[in-house]
Design an enzyme around this catalytic site. Structure first.
Site, PDB file in Angstrom:
ATOM      1  N   GLU A 149       7.143   3.646   8.892  1.00 40.01           N
ATOM      2  CA  GLU A 149       7.723   4.840   9.023  1.00 40.01           C
ATOM      3  C   GLU A 149       7.941   5.439  10.499  1.00 40.01           C
ATOM      4  O   GLU A 149       7.298   4.895  11.246  1.00 40.01           O
ATOM      5  CB  GLU A 149       6.601   5.973   8.478  1.00 40.01           C
ATOM      6  CG  GLU A 149       7.136   7.372   8.653  1.00 40.01           C
ATOM      7  CD  GLU A 149       6.007   8.493   8.082  1.00 40.01           C
ATOM      8  OE1 GLU A 149       4.740   8.108   8.256  1.00 40.01           O
ATOM      9  OE2 GLU A 149       6.273   9.437   7.609  1.00 40.01           O
ATOM     10  N   CYS A 192       3.216   7.289   4.016  1.00 43.93           N
ATOM     11  CA  CYS A 192       2.047   7.933   4.988  1.00 43.93           C
ATOM     12  C   CYS A 192       1.321   8.897   3.885  1.00 43.93           C
ATOM     13  O   CYS A 192       0.543   8.590   3.225  1.00 43.93           O
ATOM     14  CB  CYS A 192       2.675   8.198   6.179  1.00 43.93           C
ATOM     15  SG  CYS A 192       1.483   8.339   7.478  1.00 43.93           S
ATOM     16  N   LYS A 247      10.518  11.630   1.265  1.00 37.78           N
ATOM     17  CA  LYS A 247       8.884  11.883   1.406  1.00 37.78           C
ATOM     18  C   LYS A 247       8.707  13.128   1.043  1.00 37.78           C
ATOM     19  O   LYS A 247       9.335  13.932   1.364  1.00 37.78           O
ATOM     20  CB  LYS A 247       8.427  11.521   2.927  1.00 37.78           C
ATOM     21  CG  LYS A 247       7.000  11.756   3.276  1.00 37.78           C
ATOM     22  CD  LYS A 247       6.735  11.687   4.657  1.00 37.78           C
ATOM     23  CE  LYS A 247       5.452  11.548   5.043  1.00 37.78           C
ATOM     24  NZ  LYS A 247       4.898  11.597   6.420  1.00 37.78           N
TER      25      LYS A 247
END
Ligand SMILES: *[C@@H]1O[C@H](CO)[C@@H](O)[C@H](O)[C@H]1NC(C)=O
Ligand SMILES: *[C@@H]1O[C@H](CO)[C@@H](O)[C@H](O)[C@H]1NC(C)=O
Ligand SMILES: *[C@@H]1O[C@H](CO)[C@@H](O)[C@H](O)[C@H]1NC(C)=O
Length: 443
Positions: A80, A212, A179
């Site tokens: 990321e 993440c 995300k």
């Protein structure tokens, strides 16, 4: 009836094709990348400067992709923020963004770069995949214009998304994931309205993807595994290690084990931010990992994985931990409990004073029981048993019960001194409603 034979033939044929092309195992690669960061600035860089900086990072990633491909890797995951870093405002990230189309458009940017406007980053990533015949996974930024007809449209007339992309070994865009669970400091991006469940099939199993902080949440992470039944999860991350409970390698490998999937975790590398810790994790084992607080270098790692771990005879059967936990009687011991903070959460602790013992510590609905023996009780070490049952509220809100049920057991002792052992659990039903739907909201 002749018509009913036809579909059977088709099905049979499809099955044969599938089994010929299918691989039982594949080689996964992840690259921990020391991102070359742009200057921290209030004034946005020009598009040319932004592309120059991103190309510097892609130059490094290119070496890793080539090396992985020559070693037989089928897929490589990069981190990321791996192409431009994390030091941005909403305005300063803008020149780094590209319009990323939905994969249904069937696009190979390497051979048709101008089809959706200027997209130098997607073009280069696609060529890396195509030229090296390898799936390439990267994290870049997507921009989508909007206007007043959309009441949620940010005032600058665009949505900006933290986005994972996957190019297959022909260079085709096969996955795009926005995300869903942004981490609090990510003020440069917008929260997507809905959680996307992005999967794609390959000859080496079914893949899902998330990023993440998503790993703390039910959507999309748990849904991809339980409902969509993916075999492997691609996981670009920019994770800074926070002891004792939130260190990348133990946390990510435990998630892979608990969920029963392969996890390909690529972290960014920056020691002053405590960002390190990448790995390839299978349900049954940590295949390879990298943790380096000494140097500022990137690191490639590869490992062979089962394509469909669920169909392996060795795949662990589910365990009913609740039944086990309910059968446990608390240990009665003379002990003094005390409160202690771990990452802003107030745990209830009791100290382990002797070299062997049995303890129970409770907080709210949760009790933790421990039977232990130390090889030696040293005077310069303190060990404690702690329990926490509550809502974590700093840098995101999520309900923890460390852990409602479950069991950790080591009969033969540990090969190294133990820093921490934990049962880390989430209670999704007790989470507050999702926050931060608007632009630029950080909390
Ligand atoms: C960063 O600063 C250097 C020197 O001031 C400049 O040459 C370079 O173009 C800048 N990079 C970006 C991405 O703005
Ligand atoms: C690591 O990140 C920090 C904070 O963003 C930055 O100031 C520093 O330059 C980075 N270190 C390296 C080696 O790039
Ligand atoms: C802990 O409990 C077990 C039974 O569960 C008992 O056999 C053992 O002696 C106890 N250990 C200590 C140090 O009290």
């Amino acid at each position: 009836m002749i018509t009913s034979y036809f579909p059977k033939y088709v099905a049979l044929f499809a099955l044969l094709v599938l089994s010929v092309g299918a691989l039982d195992t594949f080689i996964a690669a992840v690259y921990e990348h020391a991102v070359i960061l742009p200057n921290r600035t209030e004034t946005p860089a020009s598009k040319e400067e932004a592309v120059l900086l991103m190309n510097k990072n892609i130059d490094v990633l290119e070496k890793a992709v080539k090396l992985a491909a020559t070693q037989g890797a089928h897929i490589i995951v990069t981190p990321e923020d791996g192409i431009y870093g994390w030091v941005f405002t909403r305005e300063t990230i803008y020149p780094y963004l590209e319009d990323i189309p939905h994969p249904e458009v069937n696009w190979i940017p390497c051979t048709d770069p101008q089809r959706f406007g200027y997209a130098p980053v997607q073009e280069r990533l696609s060529c890396l995949a195509k030229d090296n015949s390898i799936y390439v996974v990267a994290n870049i930024g997507d921009k989508k214009p909007c206007d007043a007809s959309d009441p949620k449209c940010p005032s600058d007339g665009r949505y900006q998304y933290n986005t994972d992309v996957v190019f297959d070994s022909q260079g085709k865009l096969v996955a795009r994931y926005h995300k869903y669970n942004l981490f609090a400091p990510e003020i440069q991006f917008d929260f997507p309205k809905d959680s996307e469940f992005v999967t794609f099939d390959t000859p080496f199993g079914k893949f899902g993807i998330f990023t993440c902080f998503d790993i703390f949440s039910h959507d999309p992470a748990v849904v991809l595994v339980n409902k969509f039944q993916v075999d492997s999860v691609l996981y670009p991350t920019a994770w800074y290690n926070t002891l004792p409970l939130l260190s990348a390698v133990p946390f990510h490998s435990a998630w892979a084990r608990a969920m029963g999937v392969n996890l390909l975790a690529a972290n960014t590398h920056n020691t002053s931010m405590h960002m390190t810790g990448s790995g390839i994790y299978a349900p049954e084992a940590v295949k390879v990992y990298h943790y380096d607080m000494e140097t500022e270098s990137g690191q490639l790692m590869l490992s062979e994985l089962k394509s469909r771990p669920r169909s392996e005879p060795t795949y662990p059967a589910p365990v009913d931990w609740s039944a086990y936990a309910k059968g446990i009687k608390p240990f009665l011991s003379e002990q003094l409990d005390f409160p202690g903070m771990i990452y802003f959460d107030e745990f209830t602790f009791t100290e382990l004073k002797r070299n062997a013992g049995n303890y129970t510590v409770c907080q709210k609905d949760l009790c933790c029981h421990l039977t232990y023996k130390m090889s030696e009780k040293r005077t310069d070490e303190v060990y404690a048993l702690g329990a926490f049952d509550g809502l974590h509220t700093v840098e995101g809100q999520y309900y923890l019960q460390v852990s409602r049920d479950g069991r950790l057991q080591s009969r033969s002792g540990a090969p190294l001194p133990i820093l921490v052992m934990a049962l880390y659990g989430r209670v999704f039903e007790k989470d507050p409603p999702r926050l931060g739907q608007g632009p630029g909201k950080s909390q």
